[in-house]
Enzyme design. Structure first.
Site, PDB file in Angstrom:
ATOM      1  N   SER A 123       0.831  -1.205   0.000  1.00 18.44           N
ATOM      2  CA  SER A 123       0.000   0.000   0.000  1.00 18.44           C
ATOM      3  C   SER A 123       0.872   1.265   0.000  1.00 18.44           C
ATOM      4  O   SER A 123       1.700   1.416  -0.894  1.00 18.44           O
ATOM      5  CB  SER A 123      -0.959  -0.054   1.192  1.00 18.44           C
ATOM      6  OG  SER A 123      -1.970   0.893   1.057  1.00 18.44           O
TER       7      SER A 123
ATOM      8  N   ASP B  16     -10.143  -3.393  -5.398  1.00 13.55           N
ATOM      9  CA  ASP B  16      -9.231  -2.431  -4.795  1.00 13.55           C
ATOM     10  C   ASP B  16      -9.161  -1.201  -5.698  1.00 13.55           C
ATOM     11  O   ASP B  16      -8.910  -1.339  -6.904  1.00 13.55           O
ATOM     12  CB  ASP B  16      -7.843  -3.082  -4.670  1.00 13.55           C
ATOM     13  CG  ASP B  16      -6.800  -2.170  -4.038  1.00 13.55           C
ATOM     14  OD1 ASP B  16      -7.135  -1.023  -3.674  1.00 13.55           O
ATOM     15  OD2 ASP B  16      -5.641  -2.601  -3.921  1.00 13.55           O
TER      16      ASP B  16
ATOM     17  N   HIS C 188      -8.129  -4.772  -0.894  1.00 18.38           N
ATOM     18  CA  HIS C 188      -6.967  -3.991  -0.489  1.00 18.38           C
ATOM     19  C   HIS C 188      -6.613  -4.248   0.976  1.00 18.38           C
ATOM     20  O   HIS C 188      -7.476  -4.182   1.841  1.00 18.38           O
ATOM     21  CB  HIS C 188      -7.221  -2.492  -0.683  1.00 18.38           C
ATOM     22  CG  HIS C 188      -6.000  -1.678  -0.400  1.00 18.38           C
ATOM     23  ND1 HIS C 188      -5.004  -1.515  -1.336  1.00 18.38           N
ATOM     24  CD2 HIS C 188      -5.582  -1.038   0.705  1.00 18.38           C
ATOM     25  CE1 HIS C 188      -4.026  -0.807  -0.803  1.00 18.38           C
ATOM     26  NE2 HIS C 188      -4.352  -0.495   0.427  1.00 18.38           N
TER      27      HIS C 188
END
Ligand SMILES: *[C@@H]1O[C@H](CO)[C@@H](O)[C@H](O)[C@H]1NC(C)=O
Ligand SMILES: *[C@@H]1O[C@H](CO)[C@@H](O)[C@H](O)[C@H]1NC(C)=O
Ligand SMILES: *[C@@H]1O[C@H](CO)[C@@H](O)[C@H](O)[C@H]1NC(C)=O
Length: 444
Positions: free
Chosen positions: A227, A384, A414
Site C-alpha cells: 500500500s 481495490d 486492499h
C-alpha cells in the site's frame, strides 16, 4: 390521599390484585412478561436491522469471506467516524487517534520465534526493526529484504503485530535478514519526510560494512512494501537507481497493492471500487491530502479530477504517462468512462505541487527512470481502488524492458495480506502472503 402519579397508582393496584388473587397475579405476570418480551424483541430486531444496515455492503460475488470483510469494514468505519468526531471537536488529529486505537487493539502479541532474533536499531537516525535468522549458528551470507509497512503514510508501525508477524515469517521462510523501517508518520511529518526516512535508512543499510555486519549478501537485496509502503518502496527504488554514490544495487522490488499516482482518481479500478472496504476512494483521497498536509476542501474537486483538468498546464506532460487506454487490458476496463475535465481548479496543483512529484507518485516518472529499475513483482487485488495503479506500473516497467511478474488476485481486497491472525484471519491473507514469499524465495 390523592395519588401523585397515575402509573404509581396503577402499579399499586396491580400489586394489590396480585396479592389478593394468585390466578390473576399469574396471568398479569404472564401478560407483563409477554409484553416486555415483545418490546425486547422489537428493540433487538431494530438494533439488528440498524447494525445490519451499517455492516451490510453489497460486495461482488467473487470476494472471498464476504461477511468477515463486512465486519472488518464496519469496525474500521465506526472507528474512523469516531476519530473524525474527535478531529471535528479539535481534540486531536483524526489519524493520530486512529493510530492510537489500532495500537490498543494490537496488544495480542503473535507467537514469537526462537529462530528469529528481533532487534531495534537506528539507520542514519531512522528507527528500524531488524529480523535475523538464528545468527549465532550460521554466518553464511544471507538474502535480505528492506520492508516498508503500509497505512496511508499515517498508520501502523513496524512493531504492530500485523507487520511484526509478517516480517518474522518472511525472515523464517526465506532465511533472510528483514529490515522493517519505522519511518515517521502523518501528522507528525508530511511528504517528503516519509520518503526521506525510508530513503536514508535503505541507503545506510546498503553500505558494504553495514551489510557485512548483518551477514547480508550485497547482491541479493530486495525492497518491498504494501500500500503506502509500496509507494515508498517504488519511490526509494527509483531514486536509488539514480544515485551514483550507491554501489550495492537492489536486486528486486516487490510491491503489494501499491498506491502510485494522484493524477486520476477515476481510473477503472477507482470507479469500480468506489465504496470497497477497507479503502473507499474518498478515504484514499483524504490520505493523499494528509500526506501533503493539504486542505480537505480540495477532496470533492479531486474526486472528479478537477485538480488535473486539461487547462492545468503542470499536468499536461504527465498525462501521456498515465494512459489507461494503452496501459490497461480491456478485461479490467469493463464499462469504464474516462473522467477528463476540460476546466477545473488550477489552484490545487499550485498549492500542492507535490501531487505531481515522482517521489510521491512513482507511476509518473519518465521512461528513462523505469529502464533503470530492477526485476519487479507487483501484487494486485481485483476489489481495490489501487488495482490499476499497480497494473499500469507493471505495464510501464515491462515496456521499459524490465522483467515483471504481475500477480493478480480476483477475489481479494486492499490490505488483505496482513490479515492472517485471529480475529482478522482471511484466507486471502494467507494466499497473497504465500504467493509473495514464494516469488521472493525463487527470485532473490
Ligand atoms: C493513449 O493511448 C492511446 C492508444 O495508444 C492513444 O490513441 C492516445 O492518444 C493516448 N492518449 C494520450 C493522452 O497520450
Ligand atoms: C470543477 O471545476 C469546474 C470548472 O472550474 C467548476 O465549475 C466545478 O464547480 C468544479 N467542481 C468541483 C467539485 O470542484
Ligand atoms: C486462518 O485461516 C487459514 C486459511 O484460511 C487457516 O488455514 C487457519 O487455520 C486459520 N487460523 C485460525 C487461527 O483461524
Amino acid at each position: 390521599m390523592k395519588p401523585l402519579n397515575g402509573s404509581y397508582n396503577l402499579a399499586a393496584n396491580l400489586q394489590e390484585a396480585e396479592k389478593t388473587c394468585f390466578g390473576v397475579c399469574a396471568r398479569t405476570q404472564q401478560r407483563r412478561q409477554r409484553s416486555s418480551m415483545k418490546s425486547a424483541f422489537v428493540l433487538v430486531t431494530a438494533l439488528a436491522a440498524l447494525t445490519a444496515y451499517y455492516v451490510y455492503l453489497p460486495l461482488p460475488s467473487t470476494v472471498s469471506d464476504p461477511w468477515k470483510l463486512m465486519l472488518l469494514d464496519a469496525t474500521f468505519r465506526a472507528t474512523q467516524q469516531m476519530c473524525n468526531l474527535v478531529h471535528c471537536l479539535r481534540l486531536s488529529h483524526h489519524l493520530r487517534v486512529l493510530n492510537y486505537v489500532i495500537g490498543t487493539f494490537d496488544k495480542l502479541e503473535p507467537p514469537s520465534s526462537e529462530h528469529i532474533m528481533i532487534t531495534d536499531a537506528l539507520f542514519d537516525g531512522v528507527e528500524v526493526r531488524v529480523f535475523e535468522p538464528s545468527p549465532k549458528e550460521d554466518r553464511t551470507l544471507k538474502r535480505s529484504v528492506v520492508y516498508i509497512h503500509g497505512g496511508g503514510w499515517a498508520l501502523a508501525s513496524a512493531r504492530t503485530s500485523f507487520y511484526n508477524n509478517l516480517c518474522r515469517i518472511m525472515a523464517e521462510s526465506l532465511n533472510a535478514v528483514i529490515v522493517s523501517i519505522e519511518y515517521r508518520l502523518v501528522p507528525e511529518v508530511h511528504f517528503p519526510e516519509q520518503f526521506y526516512d525510508t530513503f536514508r535508512a535503505t541507503k545506510y543499510f546498503l553500505q558494504s560494512d553495514i551489510l557485512a555486519k548483518y551477514s547480508v549478501d550485497p547482491g541479493r537485496i530486495a525492497i518491498s512494501g504494501d500500500s503506502a509502503g509500496g509507494n515508498l518502496a517504488a519511490a526509494v527504488c527509483q531514486q536509488l537507481s539514480l544515485d551514483e554514490t550507491v554501489t550495492n544495487k537492489l536486486k528486486l522490488q516487490a510491491l503489494i497493492y501499491p498506491v502510485l499516482q494522484a493524477l486520476d482518481f477515476n481510473t477503472p479500478s477507482y470507479q469500480q471500487n468506489t465504496d470497497m472496504p477497507v479503502l473507499p476512494r474518498f478515504v484514499m483521497v483524504k490520505f493523499w491530502i494528509d500526506y501533503f498536509n493539504g486542505n480537505y476542501d480540495f477532496a470533492s474537486s479531486m474526486l472528479i479530477n478537477n485538480h488535473t483538468s486539461l487547462d492545468v498546464s503542470q499536468a499536461i506532460s504527465f498525462r501521456g504517462r498515465l494512459n489507461w487506454t494503452s496501459l490497461l487490458p480491456s478485461t479490467f476496463k469493463k464499462n469504464y468512462k474516462p473522467v477528463i475535465q476540460s476546466t477545473g481548479k488550477a489552484e490545487i496543483i499550485q498549492e500542492i505541487p507535490a501531487l505531481l512529484d515522482v517521489r510521491a507518485a512513482p507511476l509518473l516518472a519518465e521512461k528513462e527512470i523505469f529502464q533503470l529499475q530492477p526485476k519487479t513483482y507487483v501484487l494486485t487485488c481485483e476489489n481495490d481502488v489501487l488495482r490499476d495503479d499497480g497494473i499500469m506500473y507493471a505495464k510501464r516497467l515491462e515496456s521499459a524492458g524490465v522483467e515483471v511478474t504481475l500477480d493478480h488476485f480476483d477475489d481479494c481486497f486492499h490490505g488483505c495480506m496482513i490479515f492472517t491472525i485471529w480475529p482478522t484471519n482471511f484466507s486471502s491473507g494467507h494466499r497473497t502472503r504465500d504467493s509473495y514469499i514464494k516469488w521472493l524465495s525463487e527470485n532473490l
